[in-house]
Scaffold this active site. Structure first.
Site, PDB file in Angstrom:
ATOM      1  N   ASN A 186       0.802  -1.224   0.000  1.00 52.79           N
ATOM      2  CA  ASN A 186       0.000   0.000   0.000  1.00 52.79           C
ATOM      3  C   ASN A 186       0.837   1.278   0.000  1.00 52.79           C
ATOM      4  OD1 ASN A 186       0.916   0.280   2.619  1.00 52.79           O
ATOM      5  ND2 ASN A 186      -1.072   0.014   3.593  1.00 52.79           N
ATOM      6  N   LYS A 187       2.173   1.149  -0.086  1.00 53.07           N
ATOM      7  CA  LYS A 187       3.027   2.322  -0.013  1.00 53.07           C
ATOM      8  C   LYS A 187       3.202   2.988  -1.393  1.00 53.07           C
ATOM      9  CE  LYS A 187       3.760   2.060   4.416  1.00 53.07           C
ATOM     10  NZ  LYS A 187       2.911   0.925   4.807  1.00 53.07           N
ATOM     11  N   ASN A 188       3.831   4.167  -1.389  1.00 54.46           N
ATOM     12  CA  ASN A 188       3.936   4.944  -2.633  1.00 54.46           C
ATOM     13  C   ASN A 188       4.766   4.250  -3.695  1.00 54.46           C
ATOM     14  OD1 ASN A 188       2.574   6.748  -0.963  1.00 54.46           O
ATOM     15  ND2 ASN A 188       3.575   8.515  -1.879  1.00 54.46           N
TER      16      ASN A 188
END
Length: 367
Positions: free
Chosen positions: A181-183
């Protein structure tokens, strides 16, 4: 209409093909891809040494150990974070010391942090909630004056900056996460930026069972480590993501701007700070007014085909931390925000019309 999740990773075809090449190579655990990923990350962090791990939780734990935190030592942190932030302090047999957050930034209140420093305090873990950096000038000044180590929980702020300097390019220990879910993602994974080369050997040993190798067949273990290495499969995903970081960040900022343009202020939700200089806009979070029960809001938004996340409940109210003496009422800002905060959809593949759809649905849910 398709369901709109609050986040979704963006993996291009070249990266998918690259993972296939790694699988065919026969070298799928830590190897040349992991080393290349570390080198690329080091370049982004101003040439500082970087070592990759299989999670951002592992990087926090090893960061604390390298910082000299152990049994009986206190570590100051925010209660408004993923529970891993404090769990790692327990893992090294330290004591998490929570302080409240600034109600505007939702990040740790550094004045409260300074007041919490005791003779047992060894470190502080600041958390960059939603990708908005904690004030690094004040943070590092506090650390210098109080002689504290800093292990930055920058799990959400990869690609963010402070006064023009990328997060990770300065400071003490810096922990990144590359969870799905990170950038940018490596599916699962993390990286630890080290203050200097003197920490590299022990960092590598702690990453893999404490083993130190020498010569052709020499092997020694002086202290226990973990099984925290990043696979080449994961590293290849990360390598495919890195060149797209700037474009991802620009797109997130554009979508966040549209939220601010379209949001109905009459709903009485608390919006995040409009920071388009430092934040990487990892998440777009609003705090609902007390009249709107969060569970009801999430359910009704799902009825409109929109996913909503919760990041995060105030962790000092979990049973684990209540047993350690923390209780309701100690950190009113974190508790109120933790009860009512919601994460709305924000990811690079979203269209402007998706933001329109979220804002329209929100109005209907409140009506």
């Amino acid at each position: 209409m398709d369901f709109l999740p609050f986040t979704r990773p963006d993996i291009d075809e070249a990266t998918i093909a690259g993972v296939g090449e790694v699988l065919r190579s026969g070298w799928i655990t830590s190897g040349p891809q992991a080393k290349s990923f570390e080198a690329a990350l080091s370049k982004l962090c101003g040439g500082r040494p970087v070592r990759c791990f299989n999670s951002g939780t592992a990087t926090l734990e090893i960061g604390l150990r390298l910082a000299g935190v152990g049994e009986g030592h206190e570590v100051i942190t925010s209660p408004l974070s993923w529970v891993a932030t404090a769990n790692v302090v327990l893992e090294v047999r330290g004591k998490p010391v929570f302080v409240d957050v600034d109600p505007r930034t939702r990040n740790i209140d550094l004045d409260a942090a300074e007041k919490a420093v005791s003779s047992a305090t060894r470190a502080i873990i600041p958390v960059d909630l939603a990708g908005l950096p904690v004030d690094r000038d004040r943070l590092n000044d506090l650390a210098r004056r109080k002689k504290l180590r800093v292990v930055e929980d920058a799990a959400q702020s990869f690609g963010a900056s402070w006064r023009g300097k990328p997060i990770g390019s300065f400071g003490d220990f810096v922990s990144f996460s590359f969870h799905a879910n990170k950038n940018i993602t490596s599916a699962e994974g993390g990286a630890l930026v080290l203050p200097d080369e003197s920490f590299v050997a022990r960092c590598e040993a702690l990453r893999l069972q404490g083993v130190v190798r020498s010569g052709e067949d020499g092997m020694e273990v002086e202290e226990p480590g973990g099984k925290f290495n990043l696979t080449d499969v994961a590293a290849r995903i990360g390598l495919g993501q890195l060149p797209r970081l700037q474009a991802f960040t620009q797109r997130r900022r554009a979508l966040a701007r549209r939220y601010f343009q379209l949001w109905d202020r009459k709903l009485d939700c608390e919006l995040p700070p409009e920071d388009f200089e430092n934040s990487n806009w990892h998440m777009f979070q609003v705090v609902l007014p007390e009249r709107m029960a969060r569970a009801k809001f999430i359910s009704r938004m799902r009825d409109h085909g929109i996913g909503v996340g919760v990041h995060y409940p105030a962790m000092h109210l979990f049973k684990l931390y209540r047993r350690l003496g923390w209780r309701e009422g100690q950190f009113p800002h974190a508790e109120r925000i933790g009860r009512q905060i919601v994460t709305l959809p924000l990811f690079p593949r979203m269209a402007e019309s998706d933001v329109d759809r979220v804002c329209e649905a929100t109005g209907k849910v409140f009506s």
